[in-house]
Each structure stands twice: as C-alpha cells, then as structure tokens.
Design a protein around this motif. Structure first.
Motif, PDB file in Angstrom:
ATOM      1  N   LYS A  26      12.730   1.005 -10.891  1.00  0.00           N
ATOM      2  CA  LYS A  26      13.784   0.043 -10.580  1.00  0.00           C
ATOM      3  C   LYS A  26      14.014  -0.886 -11.769  1.00  0.00           C
ATOM      4  O   LYS A  26      15.150  -1.170 -12.135  1.00  0.00           O
ATOM      5  CB  LYS A  26      13.420  -0.760  -9.339  1.00  0.00           C
ATOM      6  N   THR A  27      12.927  -1.360 -12.386  1.00  0.00           N
ATOM      7  CA  THR A  27      13.031  -2.242 -13.541  1.00  0.00           C
ATOM      8  C   THR A  27      13.678  -1.524 -14.720  1.00  0.00           C
ATOM      9  O   THR A  27      14.429  -2.131 -15.489  1.00  0.00           O
ATOM     10  CB  THR A  27      11.631  -2.756 -13.949  1.00  0.00           C
ATOM     11  N   ALA A  28      13.402  -0.228 -14.878  1.00  0.00           N
ATOM     12  CA  ALA A  28      13.969   0.554 -15.981  1.00  0.00           C
ATOM     13  C   ALA A  28      15.456   0.830 -15.784  1.00  0.00           C
ATOM     14  O   ALA A  28      16.133   1.277 -16.703  1.00  0.00           O
ATOM     15  CB  ALA A  28      13.214   1.866 -16.132  1.00  0.00           C
ATOM     16  N   GLY A  29      15.972   0.581 -14.585  1.00  0.00           N
ATOM     17  CA  GLY A  29      17.396   0.768 -14.321  1.00  0.00           C
ATOM     18  C   GLY A  29      17.795   2.200 -14.035  1.00  0.00           C
ATOM     19  O   GLY A  29      18.961   2.560 -14.169  1.00  0.00           O
ATOM     20  N   LEU A  30      16.850   3.016 -13.631  1.00  0.00           N
ATOM     21  CA  LEU A  30      17.141   4.409 -13.294  1.00  0.00           C
ATOM     22  C   LEU A  30      17.901   4.448 -11.968  1.00  0.00           C
ATOM     23  O   LEU A  30      17.429   3.924 -10.959  1.00  0.00           O
ATOM     24  CB  LEU A  30      15.832   5.188 -13.187  1.00  0.00           C
ATOM     25  N   SER A  31      19.091   5.062 -11.980  1.00  0.00           N
ATOM     26  CA  SER A  31      19.889   5.099 -10.755  1.00  0.00           C
ATOM     27  C   SER A  31      19.623   6.391  -9.981  1.00  0.00           C
ATOM     28  O   SER A  31      19.178   7.385 -10.548  1.00  0.00           O
ATOM     29  CB  SER A  31      21.377   5.002 -11.090  1.00  0.00           C
ATOM     30  N   GLY A  32      19.897   6.373  -8.700  1.00  0.00           N
ATOM     31  CA  GLY A  32      19.740   7.554  -7.868  1.00  0.00           C
ATOM     32  C   GLY A  32      18.310   7.858  -7.484  1.00  0.00           C
ATOM     33  O   GLY A  32      17.991   8.995  -7.142  1.00  0.00           O
ATOM     34  N   VAL A  33      17.433   6.862  -7.529  1.00  0.00           N
ATOM     35  CA  VAL A  33      16.034   7.056  -7.159  1.00  0.00           C
ATOM     36  C   VAL A  33      15.909   6.862  -5.650  1.00  0.00           C
ATOM     37  O   VAL A  33      16.405   5.894  -5.092  1.00  0.00           O
ATOM     38  CB  VAL A  33      15.113   6.064  -7.898  1.00  0.00           C
ATOM     39  N   ARG A  34      15.251   7.806  -5.006  1.00  0.00           N
ATOM     40  CA  ARG A  34      15.030   7.726  -3.562  1.00  0.00           C
ATOM     41  C   ARG A  34      13.531   7.652  -3.321  1.00  0.00           C
ATOM     42  O   ARG A  34      12.777   8.510  -3.773  1.00  0.00           O
ATOM     43  CB  ARG A  34      15.611   8.951  -2.876  1.00  0.00           C
ATOM     44  N   THR A  35      13.080   6.600  -2.627  1.00  0.00           N
ATOM     45  CA  THR A  35      11.667   6.453  -2.301  1.00  0.00           C
ATOM     46  C   THR A  35      11.524   6.338  -0.795  1.00  0.00           C
ATOM     47  O   THR A  35      12.430   5.888  -0.110  1.00  0.00           O
ATOM     48  CB  THR A  35      11.057   5.204  -2.958  1.00  0.00           C
ATOM     49  N   GLY A  36      10.369   6.745  -0.299  1.00  0.00           N
ATOM     50  CA  GLY A  36      10.128   6.640   1.130  1.00  0.00           C
ATOM     51  C   GLY A  36       8.739   7.111   1.493  1.00  0.00           C
ATOM     52  O   GLY A  36       7.941   7.471   0.622  1.00  0.00           O
ATOM     53  N   HIS A  37       8.490   7.110   2.777  1.00  0.00           N
ATOM     54  CA  HIS A  37       7.205   7.592   3.275  1.00  0.00           C
ATOM     55  C   HIS A  37       7.402   8.137   4.680  1.00  0.00           C
ATOM     56  O   HIS A  37       8.361   7.812   5.361  1.00  0.00           O
ATOM     57  CB  HIS A  37       6.145   6.486   3.261  1.00  0.00           C
ATOM     58  N   TYR A  38       6.483   9.007   5.072  1.00  0.00           N
ATOM     59  CA  TYR A  38       6.537   9.592   6.406  1.00  0.00           C
ATOM     60  C   TYR A  38       5.121   9.815   6.905  1.00  0.00           C
ATOM     61  O   TYR A  38       4.166   9.850   6.133  1.00  0.00           O
ATOM     62  CB  TYR A  38       7.349  10.896   6.419  1.00  0.00           C
ATOM     63  N   SER A  39       4.991   9.977   8.193  1.00  0.00           N
ATOM     64  CA  SER A  39       3.684  10.129   8.813  1.00  0.00           C
ATOM     65  C   SER A  39       3.096  11.498   8.511  1.00  0.00           C
ATOM     66  O   SER A  39       3.780  12.511   8.571  1.00  0.00           O
ATOM     67  CB  SER A  39       3.789   9.940  10.329  1.00  0.00           C
ATOM     68  N   ALA A  40       1.814  11.510   8.216  1.00  0.00           N
ATOM     69  CA  ALA A  40       1.124  12.763   7.937  1.00  0.00           C
ATOM     70  C   ALA A  40       0.540  13.381   9.205  1.00  0.00           C
ATOM     71  O   ALA A  40       0.088  14.514   9.181  1.00  0.00           O
ATOM     72  CB  ALA A  40      -0.002  12.532   6.934  1.00  0.00           C
ATOM     73  N   ASP A  41       0.548  12.638  10.291  1.00  0.00           N
ATOM     74  CA  ASP A  41      -0.018  13.138  11.541  1.00  0.00           C
ATOM     75  C   ASP A  41       0.908  14.151  12.183  1.00  0.00           C
ATOM     76  O   ASP A  41       2.098  13.906  12.358  1.00  0.00           O
ATOM     77  CB  ASP A  41      -0.244  12.005  12.538  1.00  0.00           C
ATOM     78  N   SER A  42       0.354  15.305  12.548  1.00  0.00           N
ATOM     79  CA  SER A  42       1.147  16.280  13.269  1.00  0.00           C
ATOM     80  C   SER A  42       1.146  15.965  14.768  1.00  0.00           C
ATOM     81  O   SER A  42       2.050  16.354  15.478  1.00  0.00           O
ATOM     82  CB  SER A  42       0.614  17.695  13.031  1.00  0.00           C
ATOM     83  N   LEU A  43       0.136  15.258  15.202  1.00  0.00           N
ATOM     84  CA  LEU A  43       0.053  14.815  16.587  1.00  0.00           C
ATOM     85  C   LEU A  43      -0.158  13.310  16.604  1.00  0.00           C
ATOM     86  O   LEU A  43      -0.921  12.779  15.811  1.00  0.00           O
ATOM     87  CB  LEU A  43      -1.124  15.480  17.307  1.00  0.00           C
ATOM     88  N   VAL A  44       0.515  12.639  17.498  1.00  0.00           N
ATOM     89  CA  VAL A  44       0.315  11.203  17.625  1.00  0.00           C
ATOM     90  C   VAL A  44      -0.578  10.928  18.820  1.00  0.00           C
ATOM     91  O   VAL A  44      -0.754  11.773  19.694  1.00  0.00           O
ATOM     92  CB  VAL A  44       1.660  10.462  17.779  1.00  0.00           C
ATOM     93  N   ALA A  45      -1.129   9.739  18.861  1.00  0.00           N
ATOM     94  CA  ALA A  45      -1.999   9.368  19.977  1.00  0.00           C
ATOM     95  C   ALA A  45      -1.197   9.351  21.272  1.00  0.00           C
ATOM     96  O   ALA A  45      -0.050   8.930  21.291  1.00  0.00           O
ATOM     97  CB  ALA A  45      -2.603   8.007  19.716  1.00  0.00           C
ATOM     98  N   GLY A  61     -10.776  -0.777  10.036  1.00  0.00           N
ATOM     99  CA  GLY A  61      -9.444  -1.238  10.400  1.00  0.00           C
ATOM    100  C   GLY A  61      -8.411  -0.125  10.357  1.00  0.00           C
ATOM    101  O   GLY A  61      -8.722   1.050  10.512  1.00  0.00           O
ATOM    102  N   TYR A  62      -7.163  -0.522  10.132  1.00  0.00           N
ATOM    103  CA  TYR A  62      -6.046   0.418  10.141  1.00  0.00           C
ATOM    104  C   TYR A  62      -6.215   1.480   9.064  1.00  0.00           C
ATOM    105  O   TYR A  62      -6.557   1.180   7.921  1.00  0.00           O
ATOM    106  CB  TYR A  62      -4.730  -0.327   9.932  1.00  0.00           C
ATOM    107  N   ILE A  63      -5.951   2.726   9.429  1.00  0.00           N
ATOM    108  CA  ILE A  63      -6.036   3.850   8.509  1.00  0.00           C
ATOM    109  C   ILE A  63      -4.617   4.224   8.095  1.00  0.00           C
ATOM    110  O   ILE A  63      -3.776   4.534   8.944  1.00  0.00           O
ATOM    111  CB  ILE A  63      -6.721   5.062   9.177  1.00  0.00           C
ATOM    112  N   ASP A  64      -4.349   4.197   6.802  1.00  0.00           N
ATOM    113  CA  ASP A  64      -3.031   4.554   6.290  1.00  0.00           C
ATOM    114  C   ASP A  64      -2.937   6.076   6.196  1.00  0.00           C
ATOM    115  O   ASP A  64      -3.590   6.695   5.368  1.00  0.00           O
ATOM    116  CB  ASP A  64      -2.810   3.917   4.914  1.00  0.00           C
ATOM    117  N   ARG A  65      -2.116   6.674   7.041  1.00  0.00           N
ATOM    118  CA  ARG A  65      -1.949   8.118   7.075  1.00  0.00           C
ATOM    119  C   ARG A  65      -0.605   8.562   6.517  1.00  0.00           C
ATOM    120  O   ARG A  65      -0.218   9.709   6.649  1.00  0.00           O
ATOM    121  CB  ARG A  65      -2.077   8.620   8.510  1.00  0.00           C
TER     122      ARG A  65
END
Length: 105
Positions: A26-45, A61-65
């Motif tokens: 973002k600081t470098a000014g690169l356009s068209g960058v898409r960032t994100g995250h999604y759950s790695a769990d195939s089954l939820v509680a 504590g909380y586990i980042d999956r």
C-alpha cells in the motif's frame, strides 16, 4: 482493473507477515492489490452455541485458524516481489496451508 488477471504472491497462516506485506504494498502505491483471509476449518463447531468454539478456551486462548492471502495483478507480480524483497519480507505461497491434519477427508 476489475477484471485483470490476479496472481497470488502470499498465502499462509501467518497474520503478522500478511499485515506487513499489505502495508508495504500500500505504501509503495501498487494498485490492484487484493488482500483477505478465510477460515481454514472444514467443519465448524456445532451445538447450542455454534459461535463458541470450545477449542478457543484452552490455556493459550483464541487459536487463529485463518489463511491469509495477497493477490496482485499479473503484470505487477515482479514489481511486488522486488518491493517485498527490498524490505526483507519473504512472500510464501503454500500449496496446502491447512496441512493434512487440518483437512477432513
């Protein structure tokens, strides 16, 4: 811009590196960058309180999956990699970020 071909330059279970990459691009000014995250769990509680996962109430504590990713336009891939290399950040794309123990067959 919206329909440009995207290339994944980072995909891993590593939030700290993802935040660094996101800020550097973002600081470098690169356009068209898409960032994100999604759950790695195939089954939820399941059960009475499905939003309360009992695995998160251990001593650690909380586990980042989440799996974090960064996509750039195909024509900007080399530029993005050189920007990250100049900052000393290794952008890794893991083929299987969940791992064989995280998958349900």
């Amino acid at each position: 811009m919206w329909f440009a071909k995207k290339v994944t330059v980072f995909k891993r279970k590593d939030k700290d590196t993802w935040l660094k990459i996101r800020d550097v691009l973002k600081t470098a000014g690169l356009s068209g960058v898409r960032t994100g995250h999604y759950s790695a769990d195939s089954l939820v509680a399941c059960g009475c309180g499905p939003k309360l996962d009992p695995r998160n109430f251990g001593a650690g504590g909380y586990i980042d999956r989440e799996i974090y990713f960064v996509d750039v336009k195909a024509e900007d891939e080399e530029r993005a990699r050189s920007i990250l290399a100049a900052q000393g950040i290794e952008a890794v794309v893991e083929a299987d970020p969940v791992g064989k123990l995280g998958r349900m067959l």
